[in-house]
Design a protein around this motif. Structure first.
Motif: not given
Length: 158
Positions: A5-6, A11-14, A98-102, A124-129
């Protein structure tokens, strides 16, 4: 398991390796009775309310804590899910809008499948939450249970 999570990137990559065929991992994501066995922390009960893994299909599940409080998530599939990849939107009922794409991929080589989950946010704020909300704990617990499940399924298939 590796979680990236840069800072400043929405974005978050697992990534996680499993000693199991990708078809078993795909089944674990696509079959409701299997999803229930691995998704979420052990202290929460999971109810799979809907799971229709096809283009335009909907999914919805609810985690319940010991007090009976529910935490529901839902989304849509984009394209037909396959043992190679799943594309889906994701939304938490307590954070509407707050929708995100996987993008989840399953890359198998020599009996080892690398699962990569690339989650992209609008901000980025959504990712941070998402990260601050315990994402790491939930992912690690889920991936450990998923590993146990696919190992058990692989043993049963032998």
């Amino acid at each position: 398991m590796k979680i990236v999570a840069e800072p400043g990137v929405p974005q978050v990559v697992v990534t996680r390796e499993f000693r199991a065929p990708r078809e078993l991992l795909f089944r674990a994501y696509a079959e409701p009775f299997l999803v229930k066995r691995w998704l979420g922390p052990a202290e929460l009960e999971l109810v799979v309310n809907q799971l229709d893994p096809r283009h335009g299909g909907r999914w919805r599940w609810t985690h319940y804590d010991k007090a009976g409080k529910g935490y529901a998530f839902h989304g849509l599939y984009h394209g037909d899910p396959t043992p190679e990849r799943i594309v889906q939107t994701y939304e938490f009922d307590h954070a509407p809008g707050t929708v995100y794409l996987n993008l989840i991929t399953f890359d198998e080589r020599d009996g080892v499948t690398t699962l990569t989950q690339n989650t992209v946010f609008f901000a980025v704020e959504d990712r941070d939450r998402y990260v601050a909300g315990g994402m790491d704990r939930g992912l690690r617990a889920s991936m450990a249970k998923l590993d146990e499940l696919v190992n058990r399924l692989a043993e049963e298939a032998r």
